[in-house]
Structure formats: structure tokens, C-alpha cells
Scaffold this motif. Structure first.
Motif, PDB file in Angstrom:
ATOM      1  N   ARG A   1     -12.635  21.965   0.906  1.00  0.00           N
ATOM      2  CA  ARG A   1     -13.905  21.805   1.623  1.00  0.00           C
ATOM      3  C   ARG A   1     -14.646  23.129   1.518  1.00  0.00           C
ATOM      4  O   ARG A   1     -14.168  24.165   1.957  1.00  0.00           O
ATOM      5  CB  ARG A   1     -13.678  21.411   3.076  1.00  0.00           C
ATOM      6  CG  ARG A   1     -15.007  21.141   3.778  1.00  0.00           C
ATOM      7  CD  ARG A   1     -14.863  20.324   5.039  1.00  0.00           C
ATOM      8  NE  ARG A   1     -13.931  20.922   5.968  1.00  0.00           N
ATOM      9  CZ  ARG A   1     -13.346  20.251   6.962  1.00  0.00           C
ATOM     10  NH1 ARG A   1     -13.572  18.964   7.126  1.00  0.00           N
ATOM     11  NH2 ARG A   1     -12.518  20.862   7.779  1.00  0.00           N
TER      12      ARG A   1
ATOM     13  N   TYR B   1     -17.399  19.046  -0.540  1.00  0.00           N
ATOM     14  CA  TYR B   1     -16.046  19.230  -1.077  1.00  0.00           C
ATOM     15  C   TYR B   1     -16.102  19.519  -2.565  1.00  0.00           C
ATOM     16  O   TYR B   1     -16.933  18.949  -3.285  1.00  0.00           O
ATOM     17  CB  TYR B   1     -15.217  17.949  -0.870  1.00  0.00           C
ATOM     18  CG  TYR B   1     -14.972  17.625   0.570  1.00  0.00           C
ATOM     19  CD1 TYR B   1     -13.843  18.098   1.227  1.00  0.00           C
ATOM     20  CD2 TYR B   1     -15.869  16.845   1.303  1.00  0.00           C
ATOM     21  CE1 TYR B   1     -13.618  17.808   2.572  1.00  0.00           C
ATOM     22  CE2 TYR B   1     -15.656  16.550   2.632  1.00  0.00           C
ATOM     23  CZ  TYR B   1     -14.522  17.040   3.256  1.00  0.00           C
ATOM     24  OH  TYR B   1     -14.312  16.753   4.576  1.00  0.00           O
TER      25      TYR B   1
ATOM     26  N   THR C   1      -7.493  12.332  -6.891  1.00  0.00           N
ATOM     27  CA  THR C   1      -7.682  13.728  -6.515  1.00  0.00           C
ATOM     28  C   THR C   1      -6.391  14.506  -6.707  1.00  0.00           C
ATOM     29  O   THR C   1      -5.332  14.092  -6.239  1.00  0.00           O
ATOM     30  CB  THR C   1      -8.127  13.823  -5.039  1.00  0.00           C
ATOM     31  OG1 THR C   1      -9.426  13.225  -4.913  1.00  0.00           O
ATOM     32  CG2 THR C   1      -8.191  15.261  -4.555  1.00  0.00           C
TER      33      THR C   1
ATOM     34  N   ARG D   1      -6.679  18.170  -6.305  1.00  0.00           N
ATOM     35  CA  ARG D   1      -6.895  19.302  -5.411  1.00  0.00           C
ATOM     36  C   ARG D   1      -8.199  19.071  -4.668  1.00  0.00           C
ATOM     37  O   ARG D   1      -9.186  18.646  -5.266  1.00  0.00           O
ATOM     38  CB  ARG D   1      -6.957  20.596  -6.223  1.00  0.00           C
ATOM     39  CG  ARG D   1      -7.009  21.846  -5.372  1.00  0.00           C
ATOM     40  CD  ARG D   1      -6.898  23.101  -6.204  1.00  0.00           C
ATOM     41  NE  ARG D   1      -6.925  24.279  -5.348  1.00  0.00           N
ATOM     42  CZ  ARG D   1      -7.052  25.521  -5.787  1.00  0.00           C
ATOM     43  NH1 ARG D   1      -7.129  25.754  -7.093  1.00  0.00           N
ATOM     44  NH2 ARG D   1      -7.084  26.527  -4.941  1.00  0.00           N
ATOM     45  N   LEU D   2      -8.186  19.365  -3.366  1.00  0.00           N
ATOM     46  CA  LEU D   2      -9.359  19.117  -2.531  1.00  0.00           C
ATOM     47  C   LEU D   2      -9.652  20.364  -1.700  1.00  0.00           C
ATOM     48  O   LEU D   2      -8.784  20.838  -0.967  1.00  0.00           O
ATOM     49  CB  LEU D   2      -9.090  17.920  -1.614  1.00  0.00           C
ATOM     50  CG  LEU D   2     -10.214  17.486  -0.688  1.00  0.00           C
ATOM     51  CD1 LEU D   2     -11.448  17.083  -1.472  1.00  0.00           C
ATOM     52  CD2 LEU D   2      -9.763  16.343   0.190  1.00  0.00           C
TER      53      LEU D   2
ATOM     54  N   SER E   1      -4.923  19.711   1.902  1.00  0.00           N
ATOM     55  CA  SER E   1      -6.280  20.078   1.503  1.00  0.00           C
ATOM     56  C   SER E   1      -6.519  21.529   1.890  1.00  0.00           C
ATOM     57  O   SER E   1      -5.832  22.069   2.753  1.00  0.00           O
ATOM     58  CB  SER E   1      -7.306  19.174   2.186  1.00  0.00           C
ATOM     59  OG  SER E   1      -7.100  17.824   1.812  1.00  0.00           O
TER      60      SER E   1
ATOM     61  N   VAL F   1     -13.697  18.886  -5.655  1.00  0.00           N
ATOM     62  CA  VAL F   1     -12.582  17.981  -5.882  1.00  0.00           C
ATOM     63  C   VAL F   1     -12.136  18.067  -7.332  1.00  0.00           C
ATOM     64  O   VAL F   1     -12.928  17.774  -8.245  1.00  0.00           O
ATOM     65  CB  VAL F   1     -12.995  16.517  -5.568  1.00  0.00           C
ATOM     66  CG1 VAL F   1     -11.771  15.615  -5.554  1.00  0.00           C
ATOM     67  CG2 VAL F   1     -13.758  16.425  -4.259  1.00  0.00           C
TER      68      VAL F   1
ATOM     69  N   ARG G   1      -8.461  10.912   5.077  1.00  0.00           N
ATOM     70  CA  ARG G   1      -8.249  11.087   3.636  1.00  0.00           C
ATOM     71  C   ARG G   1      -9.348  10.409   2.805  1.00  0.00           C
ATOM     72  O   ARG G   1      -9.124   9.921   1.706  1.00  0.00           O
ATOM     73  CB  ARG G   1      -6.860  10.598   3.236  1.00  0.00           C
ATOM     74  CG  ARG G   1      -5.768  11.409   3.974  1.00  0.00           C
ATOM     75  CD  ARG G   1      -4.369  11.055   3.599  1.00  0.00           C
ATOM     76  NE  ARG G   1      -3.949  11.552   2.307  1.00  0.00           N
ATOM     77  CZ  ARG G   1      -3.575  12.792   2.016  1.00  0.00           C
ATOM     78  NH1 ARG G   1      -3.612  13.723   2.955  1.00  0.00           N
ATOM     79  NH2 ARG G   1      -3.174  13.121   0.813  1.00  0.00           N
TER      80      ARG G   1
ATOM     81  N   TYR H   1      -3.537  25.693   1.484  1.00  0.00           N
ATOM     82  CA  TYR H   1      -2.691  24.514   1.289  1.00  0.00           C
ATOM     83  C   TYR H   1      -1.439  24.672   2.151  1.00  0.00           C
ATOM     84  O   TYR H   1      -0.903  25.767   2.282  1.00  0.00           O
ATOM     85  CB  TYR H   1      -2.297  24.423  -0.194  1.00  0.00           C
ATOM     86  CG  TYR H   1      -1.374  23.267  -0.506  1.00  0.00           C
ATOM     87  CD1 TYR H   1      -1.895  22.031  -0.849  1.00  0.00           C
ATOM     88  CD2 TYR H   1       0.002  23.418  -0.456  1.00  0.00           C
ATOM     89  CE1 TYR H   1      -1.057  20.970  -1.131  1.00  0.00           C
ATOM     90  CE2 TYR H   1       0.849  22.361  -0.732  1.00  0.00           C
ATOM     91  CZ  TYR H   1       0.308  21.136  -1.070  1.00  0.00           C
ATOM     92  OH  TYR H   1       1.146  20.087  -1.347  1.00  0.00           O
TER      93      TYR H   1
ATOM     94  N   LEU I   1      -8.686  18.922   8.668  1.00  0.00           N
ATOM     95  CA  LEU I   1      -8.515  19.028   7.226  1.00  0.00           C
ATOM     96  C   LEU I   1      -7.024  18.830   6.990  1.00  0.00           C
ATOM     97  O   LEU I   1      -6.203  19.506   7.610  1.00  0.00           O
ATOM     98  CB  LEU I   1      -8.989  20.407   6.756  1.00  0.00           C
ATOM     99  CG  LEU I   1      -9.271  20.633   5.283  1.00  0.00           C
ATOM    100  CD1 LEU I   1     -10.272  19.630   4.734  1.00  0.00           C
ATOM    101  CD2 LEU I   1      -9.793  22.046   5.060  1.00  0.00           C
TER     102      LEU I   1
ATOM    103  N   ARG J   1     -10.172  11.630  -0.959  1.00  0.00           N
ATOM    104  CA  ARG J   1      -9.085  11.234  -1.855  1.00  0.00           C
ATOM    105  C   ARG J   1      -9.134   9.736  -2.144  1.00  0.00           C
ATOM    106  O   ARG J   1      -8.945   9.299  -3.277  1.00  0.00           O
ATOM    107  CB  ARG J   1      -7.722  11.593  -1.252  1.00  0.00           C
ATOM    108  CG  ARG J   1      -7.489  13.093  -1.164  1.00  0.00           C
ATOM    109  CD  ARG J   1      -6.163  13.394  -0.433  1.00  0.00           C
ATOM    110  NE  ARG J   1      -6.042  14.809  -0.163  1.00  0.00           N
ATOM    111  CZ  ARG J   1      -5.634  15.705  -1.048  1.00  0.00           C
ATOM    112  NH1 ARG J   1      -5.305  15.338  -2.261  1.00  0.00           N
ATOM    113  NH2 ARG J   1      -5.552  16.974  -0.712  1.00  0.00           N
TER     114      ARG J   1
END
Length: 180
Positions: free
Chosen positions: A162, A75, A157, A159-160, A48, A77, A144, A14, A44, A147
């Protein structure tokens, strides 16, 4: 350096941009990867986390990032609330966003991913609103998009992450670390 094709799998934390140069409050990839001649294959967002691929092979970069190749992106999510079957069905059918309908996706509820790490800073927590996790697999990559898709079905969302791009996966790679 050899002319061999190189692919780096990086677990982007992040707050890190999908570029080598930092901007404003966001860090850049140069804080983590000191490999000359590699470029990001697909982006990304800074907010994310998860798998980011870098390569020195232009054809491979195009195959990974060009939507025409429809490489699946998986992902994890964390959403606010507990999506019901109707919300999952809507995601699977494709939802209409302000830039048009999305392609059908695969969506399912999942338990908290076993290999999940703590996020810094932590996701906001509201005691009165539960959160849950989804796995969402898409074959396009609009700005995005994930989201916007979860918000469109009423579950924003929080927290995301991949987890995979095509055959490439995080596979226990800690945030800020890379292999390749």
C-alpha cells in the motif's frame, strides 16, 4: 502527554500484523512503535506491506477506515503474468467477487517502483512466468480485496504494497520506520 491529535505513518514490513500484539509466526506493531494511545486506522494483512496509519484521534480513525468515507487507497501490486488491456479494463469497471461486485477502480501498468525495497522473504520466482507491476486505486477495503481482484482477472498477486491512503503516502519511508 498533550491532547493534540497525532497521526503516525508506518511502513509495515511483510510478516507484521496490524495490531500491537504478535500472534503465532507474525510479529506485532509493538516491535516497531512505542507510542502510547495510538490505534490502527484501517488494516493491512500480515503478508502485505506498506503504509499503515495509526492515530489517537477517534474521529480521524473513523474517517480513514470507514468505507462510507471512500478514502482512496493506492496499491502497488506485483502480479504473476503480464495483464493485458482487457484485464485492466475489467479492474477499472469493477469485478465480481464471491461477496459481490467491487466498485470501479483505477488500474494501470507501472514500472517497478523506484523506491522499492527487497522483501524478506523474497517473492517466489518462476523463470517460466514473467511478473509485472500494477498500480491499483480503490475506494473500499474488503478482506484481501486487491488480491482477490487481480486473481479474478487471471493475474494472481505475488506482492502487495500500500503506497498511499488519501493524502498520506509512504514518501521514502523505509520498512519498519515511522514518522509522525
Amino acid at each position: 502527554m498533550s491532547d493534540a491529535s497525532r497521526l503516525i505513518c508506518f511502513n509495515k514490513p511483510y510478516g507484521v500484523l496490524s495490531q500491537f500484539t504478535p500472534e503465532g509466526r507474525w510479529r506485532g506493531l509493538k516491535d516497531f512503535i512505542d507510542v502510547p494511545g495510538v490505534y490502527v486506522a484501517g488494516r493491512l494483512d500480515a503478508d502485505s506491506e506498506g503504509l499503515l496509519l495509526l492515530t489517537n484521534d477517534g474521529q480521524l480513525q473513523a474517517r480513514i477506515s470507514d468505507p462510507r468515507h471512500k478514502m482512496e487507497k493506492t496499491y502497488w501490486v506485483q502480479v504473476e503474468g503480464e495483464p493485458d488491456d482487457a484485464a485492466l479494463a475489467a479492474l477499472c469497471a469493477g469485478v465480481t467477487l464471491n461477496d459481490g461486485p467491487t466498485r470501479p477502480a483505477r488500474a494501470q501498468r507501472i514500472p517497478v517502483p523506484a523506491q522499492l525495497w527487497e522483501r524478506d522473504p523474497p517473492v517466489r520466482f518462476r523463470q517460466s512466468i514473467p511478473t509485472s507491476w500494477l498500480e491499483l486505486v480503490i475506494r473500499e477495503g474488503r478482506n484481501r480485496q486487491v488480491r482477490r481482484m487481480t486473481a479474478a482477472v487471471g493475474f494472481p498477486t505475488l506482492r502487495l504494497i500500500r503506497a498511499a491512503i488519501g493524502p498520506y503516502a509512504l514518501e521514502g519511508l523505509a520498512p519498519g520506520n515511522w514518522r509522525g
